[in-house]
Scaffold this motif. Structure first.
Motif, mmCIF file in Angstrom:
data_model
loop_
_atom_site.group_PDB
_atom_site.id
_atom_site.type_symbol
_atom_site.label_atom_id
_atom_site.label_comp_id
_atom_site.label_asym_id
_atom_site.label_seq_id
_atom_site.Cartn_x
_atom_site.Cartn_y
_atom_site.Cartn_z
ATOM 1 N N GLY A 103 0.837 -1.198 0.000
ATOM 2 C CA GLY A 103 0.000 0.000 0.000
ATOM 3 C C GLY A 103 0.864 1.237 0.000
ATOM 4 N N ALA A 104 0.254 2.346 0.348
ATOM 5 C CA ALA A 104 0.950 3.635 0.357
ATOM 6 C C ALA A 104 1.517 3.918 1.739
ATOM 7 N N SER A 105 2.802 4.157 1.810
ATOM 8 C CA SER A 105 3.464 4.553 3.051
ATOM 9 C C SER A 105 3.952 5.992 2.895
ATOM 10 N N HIS A 106 4.046 6.689 3.997
ATOM 11 C CA HIS A 106 4.465 8.094 4.004
ATOM 12 C C HIS A 106 5.794 8.204 4.742
ATOM 13 N N LEU A 107 6.790 8.773 4.072
ATOM 14 C CA LEU A 107 8.111 8.974 4.672
ATOM 15 C C LEU A 107 8.340 10.456 4.926
ATOM 16 N N THR A 108 8.842 10.769 6.103
ATOM 17 C CA THR A 108 9.203 12.132 6.440
ATOM 18 C C THR A 108 10.614 12.105 7.023
ATOM 19 N N MET A 109 11.523 12.902 6.455
ATOM 20 C CA MET A 109 12.886 12.956 6.965
ATOM 21 C C MET A 109 13.173 14.343 7.502
ATOM 22 N N GLN A 110 13.843 14.382 8.642
ATOM 23 C CA GLN A 110 14.257 15.640 9.246
ATOM 24 C C GLN A 110 15.763 15.596 9.449
ATOM 25 N N PRO A 111 16.538 16.274 8.567
ATOM 26 C CA PRO A 111 17.989 16.292 8.771
ATOM 27 C C PRO A 111 18.360 17.140 9.975
ATOM 28 N N ARG A 112 19.524 16.826 10.543
ATOM 29 C CA ARG A 112 19.965 17.636 11.689
ATOM 30 C C ARG A 112 20.336 19.029 11.215
ATOM 31 N N GLN A 113 20.513 19.929 12.157
ATOM 32 C CA GLN A 113 20.846 21.306 11.821
ATOM 33 C C GLN A 113 22.122 21.331 10.989
ATOM 34 N N GLY A 114 22.153 22.255 10.063
ATOM 35 C CA GLY A 114 23.310 22.387 9.192
ATOM 36 C C GLY A 114 23.101 21.723 7.837
ATOM 37 N N TRP A 115 21.970 21.033 7.670
ATOM 38 C CA TRP A 115 21.642 20.375 6.407
ATOM 39 C C TRP A 115 20.260 20.819 5.957
ATOM 40 N N GLU A 116 20.057 20.883 4.650
ATOM 41 C CA GLU A 116 18.765 21.266 4.081
ATOM 42 C C GLU A 116 18.260 20.140 3.195
ATOM 43 N N LEU A 117 17.001 19.796 3.350
ATOM 44 C CA LEU A 117 16.339 18.818 2.495
ATOM 45 C C LEU A 117 15.947 19.513 1.198
ATOM 46 N N LEU A 118 16.332 18.947 0.047
ATOM 47 C CA LEU A 118 16.064 19.576 -1.246
ATOM 48 C C LEU A 118 14.796 19.038 -1.885
ATOM 49 N N ASP A 119 14.694 19.166 -3.202
ATOM 50 C CA ASP A 119 13.464 18.823 -3.918
ATOM 51 C C ASP A 119 13.249 17.314 -3.966
ATOM 52 N N THR A 120 12.874 16.787 -2.824
ATOM 53 C CA THR A 120 12.604 15.364 -2.683
ATOM 54 C C THR A 120 11.102 15.147 -2.711
ATOM 55 N N PHE A 141 16.561 10.639 -1.055
ATOM 56 C CA PHE A 141 16.409 11.982 -0.503
ATOM 57 C C PHE A 141 17.686 12.745 -0.826
ATOM 58 N N ARG A 142 17.546 13.964 -1.333
ATOM 59 C CA ARG A 142 18.693 14.802 -1.650
ATOM 60 C C ARG A 142 18.802 15.903 -0.601
ATOM 61 N N VAL A 143 20.015 16.112 -0.100
ATOM 62 C CA VAL A 143 20.266 17.139 0.904
ATOM 63 C C VAL A 143 21.498 17.937 0.502
#
Length: 158
Positions: A103-120, A141-143
């Motif tokens: 089925g459909a799963s939802h992923l959420t990533m939170q990088p630590r400070q000093g990193w930015e999550l890009l167009d993922t 995931f691109r950071v």
């Protein structure tokens, strides 16, 4: 809670209302019971079903190098889906893997400070990843590391 050798389990006295229940075993995942209603003072029978499910295999890539993140990276990743919630920490090597129900799963990533999550896939919403029984779905995931001038003032001096 662990089951007996034959797979039986018992949850002792608890409050009446709705509860979510999940189960897992090595190489398997469950089809979850969501909001299973429990009445006070009554016994309830609810079977849980283990299945092979599918795999979400992921990597976090440093945009500047094109490689999996290094040892200075850190992130937490949360997954919600038909088999229940799962959580993982991601460090050097940047790889993560979840066994999930189809089925459909939802992923959420939170990088630590000093990193930015890009167009993922999870911007602006969590990544929605479709998984089929016995299949593997790959997620990237691109950071990028924030430059010193991009950091909040209290972090830039560290």
């Amino acid at each position: 809670m662990l089951t007996e050798g034959c797979g039986r389990y018992r949850i002792g006295r608890g409050p009446a209302g709705d509860m979510d229940r999940y189960t897992a075993a090595p190489g398997q995942t469950s089809v979850a019971w969501r909001a299973y209603g429990v009445s006070g003072g009554e016994a309830h029978v609810a079977d849980m079903y283990l299945i092979a499910g599918g795999i979400i295999d992921g990597v976090v890539v440093d945009e500047d190098t094109g490689e999996a993140v290094g040892d200075d990276f850190g992130a937490s990743i949360a997954l919600t889906g038909p088999g229940g919630p799962q959580y993982a920490a991601i460090y050097g090597g940047g790889r993560f893997q979840f066994r999930v129900a189809p089925g459909a799963s939802h992923l959420t990533m939170q990088p630590r400070q000093g990193w930015e999550l890009l167009d993922t896939p999870d911007r602006p919403m969590p990544a929605v990843v479709g998984v089929v029984e016995g299949g593997t779905t790959e997620v990237v995931f691109r950071v990028r590391r924030l430059a010193e001038w991009d950091l909040p003032a209290d972090e830039a001096s560290r």
